[in-house]
Design an enzyme around this catalytic site. Structure first.
Site, PDB file in Angstrom:
ATOM      1  N   ASP A 129       0.833  -1.205   0.000  1.00  0.00           N
ATOM      2  CA  ASP A 129       0.000   0.000   0.000  1.00  0.00           C
ATOM      3  C   ASP A 129       0.874   1.263   0.000  1.00  0.00           C
ATOM      4  O   ASP A 129       1.658   1.495   0.926  1.00  0.00           O
ATOM      5  CB  ASP A 129      -0.874  -0.058   1.273  1.00  0.00           C
ATOM      6  CG  ASP A 129      -1.988   0.945   1.266  1.00  0.00           C
ATOM      7  OD1 ASP A 129      -2.020   1.812   0.368  1.00  0.00           O
ATOM      8  OD2 ASP A 129      -2.845   0.867   2.174  1.00  0.00           O
ATOM      9  N   ASP A 150     -10.684   3.901  -1.059  1.00  0.00           N
ATOM     10  CA  ASP A 150     -11.280   2.909  -0.158  1.00  0.00           C
ATOM     11  C   ASP A 150     -12.801   2.870  -0.286  1.00  0.00           C
ATOM     12  O   ASP A 150     -13.463   3.907  -0.345  1.00  0.00           O
ATOM     13  CB  ASP A 150     -10.926   3.241   1.296  1.00  0.00           C
ATOM     14  CG  ASP A 150      -9.454   2.997   1.581  1.00  0.00           C
ATOM     15  OD1 ASP A 150      -8.677   2.830   0.619  1.00  0.00           O
ATOM     16  OD2 ASP A 150      -9.085   2.987   2.768  1.00  0.00           O
ATOM     17  N   GLY A 153      -5.270   3.565  -7.739  1.00  0.00           N
ATOM     18  CA  GLY A 153      -5.503   3.821  -9.167  1.00  0.00           C
ATOM     19  C   GLY A 153      -4.605   4.885  -9.769  1.00  0.00           C
ATOM     20  O   GLY A 153      -4.755   5.226 -10.953  1.00  0.00           O
TER      21      GLY A 153
HETATM   22  C1  GLA Z   1      -5.390   2.243   2.950  1.00  0.00           C
HETATM   23  C2  GLA Z   1      -5.927   1.095   2.099  1.00  0.00           C
HETATM   24  C3  GLA Z   1      -6.923   0.298   2.924  1.00  0.00           C
HETATM   25  C4  GLA Z   1      -6.252  -0.237   4.173  1.00  0.00           C
HETATM   26  C5  GLA Z   1      -5.627   0.913   4.960  1.00  0.00           C
HETATM   27  C6  GLA Z   1      -4.764   0.413   6.106  1.00  0.00           C
HETATM   28  O1  GLA Z   1      -6.376   3.152   3.264  1.00  0.00           O
HETATM   29  O2  GLA Z   1      -6.528   1.580   0.937  1.00  0.00           O
HETATM   30  O3  GLA Z   1      -7.457  -0.774   2.149  1.00  0.00           O
HETATM   31  O4  GLA Z   1      -5.268  -1.168   3.796  1.00  0.00           O
HETATM   32  O5  GLA Z   1      -4.813   1.739   4.147  1.00  0.00           O
HETATM   33  O6  GLA Z   1      -4.186   1.439   6.839  1.00  0.00           O
END
Ligand code: GLA
Length: 758
Positions: free
Chosen positions: A509, A572, A551
């Site tokens: 991430d 998210d 994205g």
């Molecule tokens: C981001 C990701 C989420 C999750 C959080 C964790 O927001 O997009 O899916 O993994 O981090 O902190």
């Protein structure tokens, strides 16, 4: 009585027919026309201050919408009004006077007639930048500000002019009072009595028998209430009132009553349920409506049936783990022929392990047998470069536990994956999201789990012993999005550690890598992902590589190039229709980039009980929206990663996840993603080509209300006669050469398979 039958089982109360009862008008004074001024002066709290030259302002929206765009700092709102003593005289309960302000972005101090009556937020000192954080308000700035005063409080001037002055401080973004229809009112029924319809879900037998326990909670120390609980059911398509039943319920002070609601409907009937509690003396009422979670998936047969994909990929020389997903009554005995050399099947558990050393395409035949019969299935194992040849299916901790994830929660979720039977339909990954990492690396630079994750190898052994796989999460930046340690400058070491722990899946991430990247150019966006690919290539395990960077830079165009198996295409998701719609129905543009081993990821599922913390609630999606969610994700060939509390899987959610004809659309070996082929009046068709030459089609109604639509075969650019099968109901609808009429519930879907009849 035949359908519909409705019964409420009384536990100690008499069935009571409500005789006509004239509710007293609610006793309140609306506060709509406010005066407003930016700046700060404590004299502005004084009731005698002359604010006639201040601006007039409303408070439905933040001040930004009323001409103070991006204003930061202090501002004041004032309003004067007469408070008639009839308000308290008419009040049924003679409780407190309540001032409901609305939400305030960020911090407020509220004065009545010059005296402070309430404050949310720690400090209003503009110079104290560190202290001014909305987190200091429990519930954040989006908390409704409600202040209580006893009716004999000297600050209230009955039958005279009163002034409320609100001092607001805001930093960043929008500011001021918002989402507000402020009122002053006397305490009412809903301040004392809560009607809780969300603590439990419906248990449903045979698609027809519904049972649920609801709770009535009286939190008043002083008052008891005698009222009528009414539950009614209405058909959404015909608006027919199917049934209404009432019963008298008495609530003593500080007490609660549980009530079993029990009724039958025809299978698949789409209804809304209204619950209300009306206090007899005052006529005051609390009311809630929800949609009936109607089940379409037929019961899973007792006979052993092999579910899951028809093709599976693994790399040569790496540990192999696959639990054959078989539904039906246990015990089940498993056997297989044609497995690649080096692999072994445990005939009791159905788990295939070992190492296949030689590249190749192996056509295996799987067999499962129980006391009701035998089932066989051809299963192609591809030993080569590609893994996740069909979209990954499993569970991830984020939408449910957020940062409060722990070893214990992971183990129990894995247990539930087996116990609930979801593993029998192909769900196999148990993925830990953010929140597992230690605060500091070991002196040798190695990462470890924090106090909630004492022993990763033991945890992965446990998950693997169930035939399931374990996933982990990290960031290419120094910190993850949750503020935990990321993998920056430790990529190779972390990949090795995860491999030693037995990790099978990595969600990587972006988060704080934004501070490392020089800019948002494509090379900078790709760089950290290439690096981790290289690190993963250096370990002797299959670790699914899942990119999460929302994205940026059209990741779908280069996710494959950096060696990922899947990539998030969006921000998210959350459990609302606007989030689901905003994400799901925007996936047409990415369709060409999906294929076996390369998946677009519109984020995880928001079904069941979710909450991103220890505080969980049932998904706010209606049952029809949930059908839309799974149907669309199946058509999009999206990863199916649950994000709910696995221990509280209800019958409806299970029915959504165990429809093998719907799951087969998602797991189809051709690996095509559906495309939108029709979009008019908020009716959309999404069409997915399947490996056997047939087509899966979702007809979605994005309107709120029920809609009739005509499915024209020619709108799909098809000719000929098609056999159409309803996949949720698993029922043939007939043969059609021109089209068919369909009725779609609001935000709902019809998911069908079209097979050409030659
Ligand atoms: C981001 C990701 C989420 C999750 C959080 C964790 O927001 O997009 O899916 O993994 O981090 O902190």
């Amino acid at each position: 009585m035949k359908f519909p039958v409705f019964q409420i089982f009384l536990t100690g109360f008499l069935l009571f027919l409500l005789t006509s009862c004239s509710p007293k008008k609610s006793v309140s004074v609306g506060l709509s026309d406010w005066k407003f001024k930016t700046g700060d002066d404590m004299e502005w709290s004084d009731p005698s201050f002359n604010d006639s030259d201040w601006e007039n302002i409303k408070v439905e929206h933040t001040w930004d919408e009323y001409g103070y765009s991006d204003y930061d700092g202090y501002a004041w709102y004032r309003i004067s009004f007469v408070l008639p003593s009839s308000l308290k005289e008419k009040s049924a309960y003679q409780g407190d006077l309540i001032i409901e302000l609305g939400k305030v972005d960020d911090i407020d101090q509220t004065y009545l007639n010059g005296v402070l009556i309430g404050q949310n937020g720690e400090t209003l000192d503009l110079s104290d930048t560190a202290g001014l954080r909305f987190e200091q308000i429990p519930g954040g700035w989006a908390k409704f500000r409600i202040y209580n005063l006893s009716t004999d409080d000297k600050r209230i001037k009955w039958d005279q002019e009163n002034v409320i002055a609100v001092r607001v401080w805001d930093r960043g973004g929008l500011g001021g009072i918002y989402d507000a229809h402020p009122v002053i009112r006397m305490e009412g029924l809903s301040d004392y009595v809560q009607l809780d319809i969300n603590s439990t879900s419906f248990s449903i037998q045979n698609q027809t028998n519904f049972n649920k326990v609801i709770r009535l909670v009286n939190s008043s120390d002083d008052f008891s209430f005698e009222g009528v609980l009414s539950v009614s059911l209405m058909d959404r398509f015909t608006n027919d009132k199917i049934f209404k039943e009432k019963l008298k319920i008495k609530l003593e002070p500080n007490s609660e009553k549980e009530q079993l609601i029990s009724f039958q409907t025809e299978p698949g009937r789409n209804c809304s349920i209204t619950y209300s509690y009306t206090e007899i003396k005052s006529g005051e009422k609390i009311i809630f409506t929800e949609s009936l979670p109607y089940i379409l998936t037929p019961p899973v047969p007792d006979k052993a049936r092999i579910n899951g994909p028809v093709v599976y990929g693994a790399r040569p020389g790496h540990p192999f783990l696959y639990k054959i997903p078989v539904s039906g009554e246990k015990p089940i005995t498993y056997s297989a022929s044609g497995l690649p050399a080096g692999l072994n099947l445990d005939s009791k558990t159905g788990i295939i392990t070992g190492k296949a050393m030689k590249k190749g395409i192996y056509k295996a035949l799987l067999k499962a047998e129980n006391k009701h019969g035998i089932n066989e299935k051809e299963f192609t194992i591809k030993i080569g470069k590609k893994i996740t040849i069909t979209p990954p299916m499993g569970w991830n901790s984020w939408n449910c536990w957020g940062l409060s994830v722990s070893d214990e929660k992971i183990r129990s979720s894995a247990d539930e994956m087996i116990r609930s039977g979801l593993a029998d339909h192909g769900f196999s990954y148990i993925n830990i999201d953010d929140g597992w990492e230690s605060a500091e690396r070991l002196p040798n630079g190695k990462i470890t789990g924090n106090e909630k994750f004492p022993d990763f190898p033991a945890l992965s052994d446990y998950v693997h012993s169930l035939g399931l796989k374990l996933g982990i999460y990290s960031s290419p930046g120094p910190l993850t999005c949750g503020g935990y340690l990321g993998s920056y400058r430790h990529e190779f070491m972390d990949a090795k550690t995860w491999s030693e722990w037995g990790v099978d899946y990595l969600k990587y991430d972006w988060c704080s890598y934004g501070e490392i990247a020089k800019n948002r150019s494509l090379p900078e966006l790709k760089k950290p992902y290439f690096l981790m690919r290289k690190a993963l290539d250096g370990v002797n395990r299959d670790i699914v590589y899942s990119l999460c960077q929302y994205g940026m830079g059209n990741v779908w165009e280069w996710g494959n190039e950096v060696g990922a198996e899947l990539w998030r295409t969006t921000g998210d998701i959350t459990d609302t229709w606007s989030s689901l719609k905003g994400i799901g129905f925007r996936q047409a543009v990415v369709a060409p980039f999906a294929g076996p081993g390369s998946w677009n990821d519109p984020d995880m599922l928001v079904l069941g009980r979710v909450g991103w913390s220890d505080n969980l609630h049932p998904t706010r999606l209606t049952p029809d929206e949930q059908y839309t969610h799974i149907s669309l994700w199946a058509l999009l060939a999206a990863p199916l990663l649950l994000g709910n509390d696995m221990a509280k899987l209800d019958d409806f959610t299970l029915s959504l996840l165990t429809n093998d004809e719907v799951l087969a659309v998602n797991q189809d070996p051709l690996g095509r993603q559906a495309n939108r082929v029709y979009d008019e009046n908020d009716i959309q068709y999404w069409l997915k080509e399947l490996a056997d030459g047939s087509l899966a089609l979702g007809i979605f109604n994005l309107n709120e209300g029920v809609k009739n639509a005509r499915l024209n075969i020619s709108d799909l650019v098809l000719n000929g006669t098609y056999a159409i099968r309803d996949l949720w109901r698993q029922k043939d609808l007939g043969r059609f050469n021109d089209g068919m009429d369909v009725t779609l519930p609001g935000h709902g879907v019809l998911l069908v398979k079209l097979s050409e009849v030659k």
